[in-house]
Write an enzyme that holds these catalytic residues in place. Structure first.
Site, PDB file in Angstrom:
ATOM      1  N   PHE A   1       6.074 -15.878  -6.228  1.00 50.90           N
ATOM      2  CA  PHE A   1       5.634 -16.225  -7.579  1.00 50.90           C
ATOM      3  C   PHE A   1       6.282 -17.541  -8.000  1.00 50.90           C
ATOM      4  CE2 PHE A   1       4.623 -11.731  -9.463  1.00 50.90           C
ATOM      5  CZ  PHE A   1       3.502 -11.667  -8.666  1.00 50.90           C
TER       6      PHE A   1
ATOM      7  N   HIS B   1       6.641  -4.269   0.493  1.00 48.49           N
ATOM      8  CA  HIS B   1       7.050  -5.621   0.095  1.00 48.49           C
ATOM      9  C   HIS B   1       8.402  -5.551  -0.603  1.00 48.49           C
ATOM     10  CE1 HIS B   1       7.172  -9.634  -1.148  1.00 48.49           C
ATOM     11  NE2 HIS B   1       6.088  -9.720  -1.893  1.00 48.49           N
TER      12      HIS B   1
ATOM     13  N   GLU C   1      -3.340 -17.417   2.287  1.00 46.37           N
ATOM     14  CA  GLU C   1      -2.486 -17.617   3.459  1.00 46.37           C
ATOM     15  C   GLU C   1      -3.334 -17.850   4.709  1.00 46.37           C
ATOM     16  OE1 GLU C   1       1.558 -15.838   5.588  1.00 46.37           O
ATOM     17  OE2 GLU C   1       0.432 -14.554   4.208  1.00 46.37           O
TER      18      GLU C   1
ATOM     19  N   LYS D   1       4.819  -6.043   6.534  1.00 43.12           N
ATOM     20  CA  LYS D   1       4.805  -5.353   5.233  1.00 43.12           C
ATOM     21  C   LYS D   1       3.893  -4.140   5.257  1.00 43.12           C
ATOM     22  CE  LYS D   1       5.945  -9.275   2.192  1.00 43.12           C
ATOM     23  NZ  LYS D   1       6.046 -10.370   3.174  1.00 43.12           N
TER      24      LYS D   1
ATOM     25  N   CYS E   1       9.676 -14.061  -4.100  1.00 43.71           N
ATOM     26  CA  CYS E   1       9.527 -13.435  -2.779  1.00 43.71           C
ATOM     27  C   CYS E   1       9.855 -14.386  -1.634  1.00 43.71           C
ATOM     28  CB  CYS E   1       8.110 -12.897  -2.628  1.00 43.71           C
ATOM     29  SG  CYS E   1       7.696 -11.714  -3.920  1.00 43.71           S
TER      30      CYS E   1
ATOM     31  N   HIS F   1       3.308 -13.705   5.459  1.00 47.36           N
ATOM     32  CA  HIS F   1       3.751 -13.106   4.202  1.00 47.36           C
ATOM     33  C   HIS F   1       2.922 -11.858   3.940  1.00 47.36           C
ATOM     34  CE1 HIS F   1       5.792 -12.931   0.425  1.00 47.36           C
ATOM     35  NE2 HIS F   1       4.686 -13.064  -0.282  1.00 47.36           N
TER      36      HIS F   1
END
Length: 413
Positions: A397, A338, A312, A333, A162, A301
């Site tokens: 990831f 996403h 985060e 998002k 991502c 994010h």
């Protein structure tokens, strides 16, 4: 070092099939999430996604071309074509070897992969399409874009889950700043709303199981229970300032800093204390030659998963210190879903427009505050505020972290 500016934008998203459409919806705070229409979901726990709407690639590509591309490449070419046109580029006037493409995807041709595996299992694997490999490999969007526009400089495809397209933008920024290229078309694309894509993430328990589109992608909300899959592409033309000035290009804003780190911790879970993501943000600010107090807005994010949003938040606190209580934070998002490897590119387009237009987009459908995500969140309605610098974060990831900083364009200063 050379200044780097953004001269072209392109977007194909669940909330608009071009930049202007997307930006209008983002400013209105409307959500693009709805029930999945691509395949039957009866009996499935996951039934929602952020699909493209009224999507028609025929305005850009011929049917014969589309048959030789996976949808992630089709999406990429549409967004790239908009950005290229928006930038007003005439390649016959450029040194093609000084013009490059850095275009990412997190997964690549998943739809083709699933289709051809099913064909092979039914008819024998020597009956799969001869285009199977060039349709599925992750670099093919970048390759097709370069072919389409005749850009003969660097042509690469960072694949960092991502964080992919934020790394693409950051790599493009450095290539231009350090003198290797004059112009790069960068971004990312993803087309993973397929039975295999949804099934894979659902089995990891990463996707929201909400049946209510307005309570599915709810970053930083205490009731969040997973992310919502989106699809589409974002594209940006980055250019050396003097080069852009010489050809009379319009300029949206500058790219002024980039940082990237790795958690080196786990294949899916973020580092719980957020320390590596915090270091990434700090590196980007150092690269831009600014301090935390200069950042007005962070496009987080913010995936709407329990682990990401909490870690985060900790990362922002660590990187920004006391200013973490003041800097405005939102996650777009909540509207787009996403888009995996394309998310950073879409959010870069949004953040560039935020800096240009002095608009902070909201996190929509936010209702229940979470004491572990106690940031200065902009919720449910956009804010007007002068933005000198903004940051966009992507966390993928594998522990991949990437942050990029956008600066208001002030002419020749």
């Amino acid at each position: 070092m050379r200044r780097v500016v953004i001269t072209g934008l392109g977007a194909l998203t669940p909330v608009g099939n071009c930049v202007d459409e997307m930006w209008e919806v983002i400013c209105q705070g409307k959500c693009g999430i709805a029930p999945i229409t691509r395949f039957e979901t009866e009996g499935n726990k996951v039934t929602l996604a952020a699909e493209l709407k009224n999507f028609d690639p025929s305005s850009v590509l011929e049917p014969a071309q589309i048959r030789k591309m996976d949808m992630y490449t089709v999406y990429a070419i549409l967004a790239a074509t908009e950005a290229f046109s928006d930038a007003g580029i005439f390649m016959e006037k450029e040194d093609a070897y000084r013009c490059g493409v850095i275009f990412s995807s997190g997964i690549g041709g998943l739809e083709t992969f699933q289709k051809e595996c099913e064909r092979g299992a039914g008819k024998g694997f020597e009956r799969v399409s001869p285009y199977f490999i060039p349709l599925t490999i992750v670099n093919m969007a970048a390759g097709n874009i370069a072919i389409r526009f005749g850009m003969k400089g660097i042509c690469t495809c960072p694949v960092t889950a991502c964080a992919s397209s934020t790394n693409a933008l950051g790599d493009a920024f450095r290539q231009i700043r350090d003198g290797y290229q004059d112009m790069i078309l960068c971004g990312g694309s993803e087309a993973s709303i397929t039975p295999l894509g949804i099934g894979g993430f659902a089995s990891m328990k990463a996707l929201s199981t909400s049946k209510n589109p307005m309570r599915a992608s709810i970053p930083f909300d205490k009731e969040r229970n997973g992310f919502v899959m989106g699809e589409g592409a974002g594209a940006l033309v980055l250019e050396e300032y003097e080069h852009a000035k010489q050809r009379g290009a319009k300029i949206y804003c500058e790219v002024s800093g980039y940082g990237t780190t790795c958690d080196a911790n786990h294949i899916t879970a973020p580092l719980a204390d957020g320390s590596a993501a915090a270091k990434c943000m700090s590196l980007a600010m150092t690269d831009a030659g600014i301090g935390p107090e200069d950042i007005i807005y962070i496009n987080a994010h913010g995936t709407s998963t329990g682990l990401n949003d909490k870690s985060e938040t900790l990362a922002i606190r660590k990187a920004f210190g006391d200013h973490a209580k003041k800097v405005a934070v939102s996650s777009t998002k909540s509207m787009t879903g996403h888009l995996l490897g394309a998310s950073g590119a879409i959010e870069a387009v949004i953040t560039a427009l935020s800096v240009k237009e002095d608009v902070i987009p909201p996190t929509v459908n936010y209702r229940v505050p979470d004491e572990e995500c106690d940031l200065n969140l902009v919720v449910n309605q956009m804010q007007k505020k002068t933005i000198g610098y903004a940051m966009s974060n992507s966390l993928g990831f594998g522990g991949h972290n990437a942050s990029v900083i956008f600066k208001k364009f002030m002419g020749g200063l």
